[in-house]
Each structure stands twice: as C-alpha cells, then as structure tokens.
Motif scaffolding. Sequence first.
Motif, PDB file in Angstrom:
ATOM      1  N   SER A  87     -35.246  26.892 -16.241  1.00 47.27           N
ATOM      2  CA  SER A  87     -34.014  26.432 -15.539  1.00 47.27           C
ATOM      3  C   SER A  87     -34.483  26.522 -13.879  1.00 47.27           C
ATOM      4  O   SER A  87     -34.860  27.545 -13.547  1.00 47.27           O
ATOM      5  N   SER A  88     -34.443  25.151 -13.306  1.00 47.30           N
ATOM      6  CA  SER A  88     -34.580  25.236 -11.966  1.00 47.30           C
ATOM      7  C   SER A  88     -33.888  26.443 -11.119  1.00 47.30           C
ATOM      8  O   SER A  88     -34.181  26.952 -10.262  1.00 47.30           O
ATOM      9  N   LEU A  89     -32.658  26.348 -11.537  1.00 45.36           N
ATOM     10  CA  LEU A  89     -31.617  27.077 -10.828  1.00 45.36           C
ATOM     11  C   LEU A  89     -32.066  28.660 -10.877  1.00 45.36           C
ATOM     12  O   LEU A  89     -31.836  29.340  -9.895  1.00 45.36           O
TER      13      LEU A  89
ATOM     14  N   TYR B 142     -35.645  22.803  -1.643  1.00 40.32           N
ATOM     15  CA  TYR B 142     -36.028  21.208  -1.883  1.00 40.32           C
ATOM     16  C   TYR B 142     -35.534  21.237  -3.530  1.00 40.32           C
ATOM     17  O   TYR B 142     -36.645  21.125  -4.195  1.00 40.32           O
ATOM     18  N   ASP B 143     -34.287  20.835  -3.987  1.00 41.19           N
ATOM     19  CA  ASP B 143     -34.030  21.078  -5.346  1.00 41.19           C
ATOM     20  C   ASP B 143     -34.309  19.663  -5.593  1.00 41.19           C
ATOM     21  O   ASP B 143     -33.193  18.744  -5.596  1.00 41.19           O
ATOM     22  N   ASN B 144     -35.388  19.145  -6.181  1.00 37.27           N
ATOM     23  CA  ASN B 144     -35.595  17.735  -6.466  1.00 37.27           C
ATOM     24  C   ASN B 144     -35.289  17.496  -8.096  1.00 37.27           C
ATOM     25  O   ASN B 144     -35.908  16.990  -9.064  1.00 37.27           O
ATOM     26  N   ALA B 145     -33.896  17.999  -8.312  1.00 36.22           N
ATOM     27  CA  ALA B 145     -33.509  17.921  -9.723  1.00 36.22           C
ATOM     28  C   ALA B 145     -33.502  16.586 -10.572  1.00 36.22           C
ATOM     29  O   ALA B 145     -33.528  16.301 -11.810  1.00 36.22           O
ATOM     30  N   TYR B 146     -33.310  15.485  -9.719  1.00 40.68           N
ATOM     31  CA  TYR B 146     -33.270  14.115 -10.106  1.00 40.68           C
ATOM     32  C   TYR B 146     -34.197  13.285  -9.873  1.00 40.68           C
ATOM     33  O   TYR B 146     -34.050  12.113  -9.552  1.00 40.68           O
ATOM     34  N   ALA B 147     -35.494  13.979  -9.570  1.00 42.01           N
ATOM     35  CA  ALA B 147     -36.805  13.281  -8.912  1.00 42.01           C
ATOM     36  C   ALA B 147     -37.224  11.815  -9.760  1.00 42.01           C
ATOM     37  O   ALA B 147     -37.526  11.069  -9.344  1.00 42.01           O
TER      38      ALA B 147
ATOM     39  N   ALA C 110     -37.862  21.668  -9.703  1.00 41.07           N
ATOM     40  CA  ALA C 110     -37.488  20.542 -10.660  1.00 41.07           C
ATOM     41  C   ALA C 110     -37.606  21.084 -12.011  1.00 41.07           C
ATOM     42  O   ALA C 110     -37.954  22.129 -12.363  1.00 41.07           O
ATOM     43  N   SER C 111     -36.802  20.324 -12.910  1.00 40.53           N
ATOM     44  CA  SER C 111     -37.024  20.851 -14.345  1.00 40.53           C
ATOM     45  C   SER C 111     -36.886  19.642 -15.174  1.00 40.53           C
ATOM     46  O   SER C 111     -36.701  18.375 -14.920  1.00 40.53           O
ATOM     47  N   THR C 112     -37.204  19.854 -16.400  1.00 41.82           N
ATOM     48  CA  THR C 112     -36.840  18.812 -17.456  1.00 41.82           C
ATOM     49  C   THR C 112     -35.664  18.880 -18.252  1.00 41.82           C
ATOM     50  O   THR C 112     -35.388  18.351 -19.355  1.00 41.82           O
ATOM     51  N   SER C 113     -34.631  19.702 -17.702  1.00 39.67           N
ATOM     52  CA  SER C 113     -33.258  19.915 -18.257  1.00 39.67           C
ATOM     53  C   SER C 113     -32.693  18.303 -18.490  1.00 39.67           C
ATOM     54  O   SER C 113     -31.939  18.342 -19.571  1.00 39.67           O
ATOM     55  N   LYS C 114     -32.974  17.511 -17.690  1.00 38.62           N
ATOM     56  CA  LYS C 114     -32.085  15.975 -18.019  1.00 38.62           C
ATOM     57  C   LYS C 114     -33.373  15.080 -18.269  1.00 38.62           C
ATOM     58  O   LYS C 114     -33.034  14.090 -18.090  1.00 38.62           O
ATOM     59  N   VAL C 115     -34.322  15.777 -18.833  1.00 36.83           N
ATOM     60  CA  VAL C 115     -35.491  14.855 -19.475  1.00 36.83           C
ATOM     61  C   VAL C 115     -35.464  14.671 -20.905  1.00 36.83           C
ATOM     62  O   VAL C 115     -35.638  14.200 -21.584  1.00 36.83           O
TER      63      VAL C 115
ATOM     64  N   TYR D  97     -26.831  11.743 -12.174  1.00 40.47           N
ATOM     65  CA  TYR D  97     -25.570  11.996 -13.295  1.00 40.47           C
ATOM     66  C   TYR D  97     -24.239  11.915 -12.935  1.00 40.47           C
ATOM     67  O   TYR D  97     -23.527  12.358 -13.636  1.00 40.47           O
ATOM     68  N   PHE D  98     -23.935  11.610 -11.665  1.00 39.37           N
ATOM     69  CA  PHE D  98     -22.666  11.755 -11.211  1.00 39.37           C
ATOM     70  C   PHE D  98     -22.375  10.694 -10.158  1.00 39.37           C
ATOM     71  O   PHE D  98     -23.028   9.923  -9.607  1.00 39.37           O
ATOM     72  N   VAL D  99     -20.885  10.354 -10.338  1.00 36.45           N
ATOM     73  CA  VAL D  99     -20.171   9.376  -9.163  1.00 36.45           C
ATOM     74  C   VAL D  99     -19.243  10.372  -8.439  1.00 36.45           C
ATOM     75  O   VAL D  99     -18.688  11.337  -8.702  1.00 36.45           O
TER      76      VAL D  99
HETATM   77  C1  LIG Z   1     -28.840  19.405  -8.223  1.00 38.13           C
HETATM   78  C2  LIG Z   1     -29.159  20.389  -9.541  1.00 38.13           C
HETATM   79  N1  LIG Z   1     -30.158  21.298  -9.630  1.00 38.13           N
HETATM   80  C3  LIG Z   1     -30.276  22.233 -10.681  1.00 38.13           C
HETATM   81  C4  LIG Z   1     -29.465  21.710 -11.759  1.00 38.13           C
HETATM   82  C5  LIG Z   1     -29.851  22.511 -13.083  1.00 38.13           C
HETATM   83  O1  LIG Z   1     -31.019  22.529 -13.496  1.00 38.13           O
HETATM   84  P1  LIG Z   1     -31.812  23.533 -14.320  1.00 38.13           P
HETATM   85  O2  LIG Z   1     -31.022  23.211 -15.679  1.00 38.13           O
HETATM   86  O3  LIG Z   1     -33.011  23.156 -14.393  1.00 38.13           O
HETATM   87  O4  LIG Z   1     -31.247  24.741 -13.957  1.00 38.13           O
HETATM   88  C6  LIG Z   1     -28.514  20.490 -11.745  1.00 38.13           C
HETATM   89  C7  LIG Z   1     -27.587  20.400 -12.869  1.00 38.13           C
HETATM   90  O5  LIG Z   1     -26.598  19.830 -13.046  1.00 38.13           O
HETATM   91  C8  LIG Z   1     -28.292  20.017 -10.680  1.00 38.13           C
HETATM   92  O6  LIG Z   1     -27.420  18.949 -10.506  1.00 38.13           O
END
Ligand SMILES: Cc1ncc(COP(=O)(O)O)c(C=O)c1O
Length: 405
Positions: free
Chosen positions: A91-93, A207-212, A242-247, A335-337
């Motif tokens: 988890s990047s969080l 710099y949370d590049n979660a959707y890079a 970053a992470s592969t959570s949404k990959v 992932y969002f609107v």
């Molecule tokens: C901006 C952002 N950062 C982090 C996360 C969570 O990522 P991870 O599962 O790697 O902690 C999300 C998930 O919705 C997110 O939107």
Amino acid sequence: MMKLSKSELQKKYKAFQKLRLNLDLTRGKPSEEQLNLSNSMLTNLSIARSYKSNGIDIRNYGEIDGLPEAKKLGAAFLGIKQSNVIVNGTSSLNLISAMMQTLFFRGNRDLPWKERKKVSIICPVPGFDRHFSLCEEMGINMINVPLTGNGPDMDKVEAIVKKDKSVRGIICVPKNSNPTGETYSGDVVKRLAKLPKLGNKDFMIFYDNAYAVHDFSKSKKLANIYRLCEKFKTANNISLFASTSKVTFAGSGIAFMGGSEKTLKNFLSFFSKTIVGSDKVNQARHINFLKDTKALKKHMENLGTLIKPKFDIVESYLAKLPKGIAEWSRPKGGYFVSFNAKPGKASKIYKLCFEAGLKLTPVGATFPYGIDPDDQNLRLSPTQVKNSDLKKSMEIFILAVLLSE
Ligand SMILES: Cc1ncc(COP(=O)(O)O)c(C=O)c1O
C-alpha cells in the motif's frame, strides 16, 4: 427526463424507493473483470518453479528496499532512476504514513516534527479522503488550497508557504487526480519543484502518483518533477509514491516510494525498525507478470477497455442535466468523477440518493476534516459496479440532483 415536472420526478423517485435497491458508488475499487486480468499472478511462481530473483531467495528475510527488478518497475511508475526507488508492502498509503512518521520522529535534516508546536500541510481540494484522515490522525494542521483543473492554485500555495512558517509540506495527486481527474500542467509541476525554496529547509512534497499509468483515454502528459527538483536543488524535499493497487490486485499489489539518496536513507533508518524485509514473493509475481514497460502498457490498455465504458455511462447521464445546474469532471484516467452541485446542495443530494438505495462517498470526505465549506462536492466511483447497476445508480443520482433544486 429533464422536461419532467416536479411531481413526475417525485413519482419516478418513489418508484426507485419501492425497489429497495442496494447500490454503492462510494469507493474506487476495481471490478471483478479487472481483477481477473491479473489472475495469472496467482500461479506464475509455481509454474516457473523459481524462487530466486537475481540470486536472492525471495522466500527469506532481507531486501527491505525491494528486489532490483521490482525497483525497475517502480522506476517506470515514478519516472526516476531505479536507484532512487524503494519497494515495500502492498500500500502506497502505508509508505506515505511511514514517511510522515519518519519526519515526525527523525525529521528531514532539521528538527523532528514531534518537537514542533504546529505542523501544517497544504492540501489541494477536493482531494483523497484518506490523505486527509491520515493527516488528521497524526495531528497535522491542514490548509485547503483549491484545484484549478491544472493542479493547485500555485499563487495561493506560494503565498502560504512564504507566510506561514508552520507549513512543512504539501500532499498532492498530480495525475488523473482523486477525485477531480485533473493532471497538473507543466507550469504547476515546475512551480511545485521550486516550492521548497520558499519555505522551511525540511519542506516535503508528498507526490502521490497513484494514477501515473491509469489512462483510459488520451490524457495530458505529466512533466517529470524529480528531474526539475534536481535542477532546482530541491531533490531532498520530495518523496514520490505509487502502487499496483489499481493495476493488479487492490490490497495485494506492491508499493513504491521514490526520493533522493539522502531521503531514502533517512526513511530506511526509521522504517527498518518496523519491518525486517519486504514481501519479495509478491514482488516476484509482479515482476513475472509485468515483465517490462511494454507488458505494463498493454495490461493498462486492457484495463482501460473495461473502465472507459463506465465513465461513458456516467457522462451520458450527467449530460442530461439542464445547463447551469452543476459542473463535473470528464476524466481521461483514474477512478473518479468529481461533481459540483450548486453550493449548499450536496448534503441534500446525498440524502435523496441514500433514501433511494444509492450510497455515495459522504459529503465532505473530499475535504480536510470532512468539511466541504460550500456543501457542493460529491465523488462518484463507477469502476466496481456492473454496467446495469451503474445505469440505475446514475438515474437515481440525476433524479436526486433535480429534486434538490
Ligand atoms: C490518490 C490515492 N492514493 C493512494 C490510494 C491508495 O493506494 P494504495 O492501495 O496503494 O494504498 C488511492 C486509492 O484510492 C488514491 O486514490
């Protein structure tokens, strides 16, 4: 639908209530079809019958900073050199929180945060609810700055950093942002890279590049902030995530952190007290699955094919609303609107949706302390639900918007 009278709208709304639906657009989770695309990761190690990576036994303790090949993957996500990447956890969080704890207990070339009366962080809004709840949990004071569609209002950000000496950082999602979907412009990225020069020595850009890599349409290219930080001599003031959570698998992916040699060394001095190694088994699965940037690109395209139709459904319903009643984002990735009703209306819309069987992310969640000062913003997360349920959800949503007028 838009030409319907209030009583006709009421009638339709009541009909939905009678159905006792249980619909949920609260969280940005991948759908089952998306998860299925990564199923080969569940067996790829046993098929390969190899438990070594670059001579390292993946089943044993060690490599707290991750396997070299996993770092290479992280480097592709973060746009930095492999030697500037750590891979640990799912988890990047969690890594963001560990970085905050590092600053809290050890500091960054300056006093630890725990020895300061007040620590403030700038939060572009609307933003990711868990960034805000994490900061709140850690007793960090949050300062809202509006997003503009091209990133935060940098005039405001710079003025705050210059004036308020309690400000020790900024937390941001630079690409396909949660929830606005915006990607920061080149000018914003450049000003962000220079920002630490205006503030305290230990200023940190989270710099949370979660959707890079999560584009489903052609999206704006994000400038490389780390290169700019090197140019402006602020490389010790940024940590990238970053992470592969949404990959691959959400909650069972791998997470990356990037930073300068000094930043990573300082981080590991703290982090190594909390964990003995890293989950190299999961890293090896990911290395086998996302072999190179070509494989990653192809996989993201396949995911995009599943995700884009959901966003098209959302847009097709929102487009039915009369002009001037609301504004919303039209993301090209993520992932969002983000939906902005007229000020004062979001709570009413939320309640109407809830009472018709549609759960939304609570109003205020996209702002620090759970307070949307204008009671205006709602976040829609369409990825997980079936298309047929998404259509029902959106029907209820626009009915609620119209009835809130
Ligand atoms: C901006 C952002 N950062 C982090 C996360 C969570 O990522 P991870 O599962 O790697 O902690 C999300 C998930 O919705 C997110 O939107």
